[in-house]
Design an enzyme around this catalytic site. Structure first.
Site, PDB file in Angstrom:
ATOM      1  CG  HIS A 195       3.597  -7.344   0.143  1.00 10.96           C
ATOM      2  ND1 HIS A 195       3.325  -7.833  -1.107  1.00 10.96           N
ATOM      3  CD2 HIS A 195       2.959  -6.164   0.251  1.00 10.96           C
ATOM      4  CE1 HIS A 195       2.515  -6.987  -1.719  1.00 10.96           C
ATOM      5  NE2 HIS A 195       2.274  -5.968  -0.923  1.00 10.96           N
ATOM      6  NE  ARG A 302       1.286  -2.620   1.241  1.00 14.15           N
ATOM      7  CZ  ARG A 302       2.242  -1.700   1.101  1.00 14.15           C
ATOM      8  NH1 ARG A 302       2.740  -1.089   2.150  1.00 14.15           N
ATOM      9  NH2 ARG A 302       2.695  -1.390  -0.109  1.00 14.15           N
ATOM     10  NE  ARG A 337      -4.022  -2.506  -0.064  1.00 11.51           N
ATOM     11  CZ  ARG A 337      -2.768  -2.760  -0.460  1.00 11.51           C
ATOM     12  NH1 ARG A 337      -2.281  -2.133  -1.510  1.00 11.51           N
ATOM     13  NH2 ARG A 337      -2.019  -3.607   0.179  1.00 11.51           N
ATOM     14  CD  GLU A 438      -2.859  -1.970  -6.752  1.00  8.94           C
ATOM     15  OE1 GLU A 438      -1.706  -1.993  -6.275  1.00  8.94           O
ATOM     16  OE2 GLU A 438      -3.837  -2.418  -6.146  1.00  8.94           O
ATOM     17  CG  ASN A 461       5.010  -1.005  -4.579  1.00  6.92           C
ATOM     18  OD1 ASN A 461       5.782  -0.117  -4.869  1.00  6.92           O
ATOM     19  ND2 ASN A 461       4.541  -1.187  -3.364  1.00  6.92           N
ATOM     20  CG  ASP A 462       0.633  -4.641  -7.491  1.00  2.00           C
ATOM     21  OD1 ASP A 462       1.332  -5.637  -7.748  1.00  2.00           O
ATOM     22  OD2 ASP A 462      -0.019  -4.525  -6.450  1.00  2.00           O
ATOM     23  NE  ARG A 472       4.832  -6.142  -5.365  1.00  2.00           N
ATOM     24  CZ  ARG A 472       3.902  -5.413  -4.765  1.00  2.00           C
ATOM     25  NH1 ARG A 472       2.753  -5.155  -5.383  1.00  2.00           N
ATOM     26  NH2 ARG A 472       4.087  -4.944  -3.571  1.00  2.00           N
ATOM     27  CB  CYS A 509       0.069   4.527  -1.350  1.00  2.00           C
ATOM     28  SG  CYS A 509      -0.906   3.393  -2.345  1.00  2.00           S
TER      29      CYS A 509
HETATM   30  C1  PEP Z   1       1.348  -0.901  -4.839  1.00  2.00           C
HETATM   31  O1  PEP Z   1       1.083  -1.854  -5.568  1.00  2.00           O
HETATM   32  O2  PEP Z   1       2.082   0.047  -5.188  1.00  2.00           O
HETATM   33  C2  PEP Z   1       0.818  -0.845  -3.460  1.00  2.00           C
HETATM   34  C3  PEP Z   1       0.965   0.216  -2.715  1.00  2.00           C
HETATM   35  O3  PEP Z   1       0.188  -1.958  -2.991  1.00  2.00           O
HETATM   36  P1  PEP Z   1       0.951  -3.286  -2.501  1.00  2.00           P
HETATM   37  O4  PEP Z   1       2.417  -2.976  -2.472  1.00  2.00           O
HETATM   38  O5  PEP Z   1       0.423  -3.613  -1.160  1.00  2.00           O
HETATM   39  O6  PEP Z   1       0.569  -4.265  -3.546  1.00  2.00           O
HETATM   40 MG    MG Z   2      -0.529  -3.169  -4.998  1.00  3.20          MG
END
Ligand code: PEP
Ligand code: MG
Length: 581
Positions: A195, A302, A337, A438, A461-462, A472, A509
Site C-alpha cells: 500500500h 479504500r 469498500r 481477490e 493485487n491480492d 505482496r 480495481c
Molecule cells: C486488490 O487486492 O487488488 C485491491 C484492489 O485491494 P487492496 O490493494 O487494497 O488490497
Molecule cells: Mg485487496
C-alpha cells in the site's frame, strides 16, 4: 562513502525526480550504553530535556504545516504524541535513571521505554495495550535527536527536490511525506503491490522500492536522479547523466500534456464499444484528481485510510461526512469498500486488530475482521447507507472467500437498513452490494457468488498474492509476481465469465487494471469496466481508443486455452500490436 552510485530496484511509481538525498534513520539503530562521571550527570539530564524539547518543536512544526484539507485524524495523531512528550512518566523517569544508574540519556530512555512497554502489554484493554506503539514512536523520535541522526519525518528542510531514502516507509508516513512535498523516495524493502507503493502512485510521487543497501550507498545531501518507472537511480550523477534525466523529465511532461487532451473524449474502442473507466481513491484529495481526468465514477474507495494516523476510529458522522464529500466531488457511482484493515494496512498501533499474527495476510483482515467486530462494521454501514441518500453509492465487500461471508454481510446490511427505517432516516433502498474477487476460492466459486452479488470487482493485487503464494510486500519473492501466470489469467477469466452468465457487472480495481501493458489483454478476456488510480486513466483511455475489440476476442480465447508460458507471451505480444500506435 560519497561518490557515483548506480542503484536498481523495483520501480513502483513512475516519474523523474532530480534532487538531493535525505536519509531517514531506520528503527533498527543501536543504542549505546555509557557510564557517566558524577560531574557529567546534570549536563546529561539537560541534554535529554533539550532533545525532548526539540522533538516537541518538530511535531509542532509538522502540525502547523498540515494543509487545511488534511483529515482531522492526522492532527490528532500528532497531538497524542505531543502530550506524551510532556508526560512525566517519560520525562522524570528518564532523568531519574540517568542520575541513579549514571548512564547516558539514550540508554536511560531505552530502559524507560522497555518499562512502559511492559506495563502496556499487561493491560487487558486492547486499545490501551495498543498505546504501546505510540510510546515507541515518541521514544524513537527523541532517540534520533539524541543520536544526532535527527532524521525523523521532519518537514523543515524538505522540498520537491528532496529524495527520501529509508529502510521502509509505512503508508501513513507516505501521507506525511507527501504533505511535505518531497520529490521522490527510495526504500530498501517493499514490493510493488504494497500500500506504500499504491499510495505513491496515486499521489504521483516517483518511487523505487527493494533497493538493498541504498542507505549505505548514498550520503545525505548527495545529488541524485531517480526514474520511478525504470526503477533506477544514480547518486552523484555526472553532467551527462543529469542532462539525460532532465530530458526524460521534459519528455514525460510533454506526454502528459498530450494525454490531457483526451480528458473529455469517450473511452470507446475503434469498433464502437464503450468501456467504463473509474478511479481508485484513498484520500480526500484524490477526488479532485478523479474529477480532473474525467473519470466515470469511483470503482474503489479504500476507506481504511480514514482510520489511519489517529488514536481513535472515525465515528458514524465523520464517516458519513467523508463519504458525502466524495459523492459531491465526483460524478457517477461511488463504490465504497468496507474497511479492509490487516496485513500491510495497520491502523495506528494495531488498535483494532490486536497483536500482529504470524501470518497477517492470511489472518483476521478485511471482511473477516468486520464480521467478527460487528459494532465496528455497523458504524461504517450506517454511515454508508445514510450517504447513499445523496448519490449513487455501491457497497463493496473485501476479501470474500465464501458464500457465508457474503450472505452474513448482506443480512447485516438489511438489519442496519431496518434500523435506519425505524429512525426515519433516508437511504437508497436499492443500493448495490458487491463482492471483491481477490481470493482464489472466490474466483473458483464465482458462479455461486454471482447469484448473491450485485457486482464483482477483481482485486488482482491480492488475487495474485494468494494464487501464487507470494507475499505482496516481500521484495525477496517479487520475482515470482506474474500477472500473466496462466493460473491468474484463468481465475480472472472465470470471474468475468460468471459475471456474464448471471448478468453481474464485473470490474477490476487491482493495479493490473491501470497498467497499460495489460489493457488489451483484459479487453480480450472480456473486461469492460476498469478502476485505477487517476494518474493512469488517460493513458489507458488512449490505448482503448486505439483498440478493436473484435480483433482481440479470438486471441483472448486462445490465451485461456493455453497453459504454456511461452505461448502466453507470444499471444500477449500479438495483443500489444493489435492496433495502430
Ligand atoms: C486488490 O487486492 O487488488 C485491491 C484492489 O485491494 P487492496 O490493494 O487494497 O488490497
Ligand atoms: Mg485487496
Amino acid at each position: 562513502m560519497a561518490g557515483h552510485a548506480l542503484l536498481h530496484g523495483i520501480g513502483v511509481s513512475r516519474g523523474i525526480a532530480i534532487g538531493r538525498v535525505h536519509k531517514l534513520l531506520g528503527d533498527d539503530f543501536d543504542v549505546p550504553e555509557r557510564k557517566l562521571a558524577a560531574s557529567a550527570i546534570e549536563d546529561e539530564c539537560e541534554r535529554f530535556t533539550a532533545a525532548r524539547q526539540k522533538a516537541k518543536m518538530q511535531l509542532r512544526n509538522i502540525r502547523e504545516r498540515i494543509p487545511q484539507d488534511t483529515p482531522r485524524e492526522i492532527a490528532s495523531f500528532i497531538d497524542t504524541h505531543l502530550l506524551m512528550l510532556d508526560d512525566r512518566t517519560l520525562s522524570d523517569a528518564v532523568t531519574d535513571i540517568i542520575r541513579h544508574d549514571q548512564r547516558n540519556a539514550e540508554w536511560a530512555l531505552k530502559l524507560q521505554c522497555q518499562n512502559l512497554v511492559a506495563v502496556f502489554e499487561e493491560m487487558d484493554d486492547a486499545y490501551l495495550r495498543s498505546r504501546r506503539d505510540d510510546v515507541e514512536h515518541v521514544v524513537v523520535r527523541i532517540q534520533r535527536i539524541l543520536l544526532k541522526g535527527d532524521k525523523s519525518l521532519d518537514v523543515t528542510e524538505q522540498s520537491e527536490t528532496t529524495v527520501v531514502v529509508a529502510d521502509d516507509i509505512t503508508p501513513a508516513d507516505v501521507i506525511l511525506l507527501n504533505q511535505q512535498g518531497i520529490g521522490g523516495f527510495i526504500t530498501e524493502y517493499g514490493g510493488p503491490l504494497s500500500h506504500t507503493a499504491i499510495l505513491a502512485r496515486s499521489l504521483g510521487i516517483p518511487a523505487i522500492v527493494g533497493v538493498h543497501n541504498a542507505r549505505r550507498q548514498l550520503n545525505d545531501g548527495d545529488d541524485i536522479v531517480l526514474d520511478g518507472q525504470r526503477g533506477e537511480a544514480i547518486g552523484t550523477p555526472n553532467a551527462e547523466e543529469c542532462k539525460e534525466y532532465q530530458q526524460r523529465q521534459l519528455e514525460a511532461q510533454r506526454f502528459r500534456q498530450m494525454l490531457e487532451q483526451l480528458r473529455d473524449k469517450p473511452a470507446v474502442t475503434l469498433d464502437g464499444e464503450e468501456i467504463e473507466l473509474l478511479c481508485n481513491i484513498e484520500l480526500p484529495a484524490d477526488t479532485a484528481h478523479a474529477h480532473g481526468v474525467g473519470a466515470a465514477g469511483v470503482g474503489l474507495y479504500r476507506t481504511e485510510f480514514l482510520y489511519m494516523n489517529r488514536p481513535d476510529s472515525p465515528d458514524e458522522d465523520e464517516q458519513y461526512q467523508a463519504y458525502l464529500n466524495v459523492i459531491q466531488a465526483v460524478n457517477g457511482p461511488i463504490t465504497i469498500r468496507t474497511l479492509d484493515l490487516g496485513a500491510d494496512k495497520q491502523v495506528d498501533s494495531g488498535r483494532i486488530q490486536g497483536p500482529t499474527p504470524n501470518n497477517p495476510a492470511l489472518g483476521l483482515r478485511a471482511i473477516r475482521l468486520c464480521l467478527k467486530d460487528e459494532d465496528l462494521f455497523r458504524v461504517q454501514l450506517r454511515a454508508l447507507l445514510r450517504a447513499s441518500a445523496h448519490g449513487p453509492v455501491r457497497i463493496m465487500l473485501p476479501m470474500i472467500s465464501n458464500l457465508d461471508e457474503l450472505l452474513r454481510s448482506r443480512a447485516l446490511i438489511e438489519d442496519v437498513k431496518q434500523e435506519l427505517r425505524n429512525e426515519g432516516r433516508a437511504f437508497d433502498e436499492n443500493l448495490p452490494v458487491g463482492a471483491m474477487i481477490e481470493v482464489p476460492a472466490a474466483a473458483l466459486t464465482a458462479n455461486l457468488l454471482a447469484q448473491h452479488a450485485d457486482f464483482f470487482s477483481i482485486g488482482t493485487n491480492d488475487l495474485i498474492q494468494y494464487t501464487l503464494a507470494i507475499d505482496r510486500v516481500d521484495d525477496e519473492v517479487n520475482y515470482l509476481y506474474d500477472p500473466l501466470h496462466p493460473a491468474v489469467l484463468n481465475l480472472i477469466y472465470m470471474t468475468i465469465a460468471a459475471g456474464q452468465r448471471y448478468q453481474v457487472p464485473v470490474s477490476m480495481c487491482g493495479e493490473m487494471a491501470g497498467d497499460t501493458r495489460y489493457t488489451r489483454l483484459l479487453l480480450a478476456l472480456g473486461l469492460r469496466e476498469f478502476s485505477m488510480h487517476p494518474s493512469s486513466v488517460l493513458e489507458v483511455k488512449k490505448l482503448i481508443r486505439e483498440s478493436t475489440l473484435s480483433e482481440l476476442r479470438a486471441t483472448g480465447q486462445m490465451l485461456i486455452d493455453t497453459h504454456e508460458p511461452d505461448e502466453v507471451q507470444a499471444l500477449i505480444t500479438q495483443l500489444a500490436s493489435a492496433a495502430p500506435d
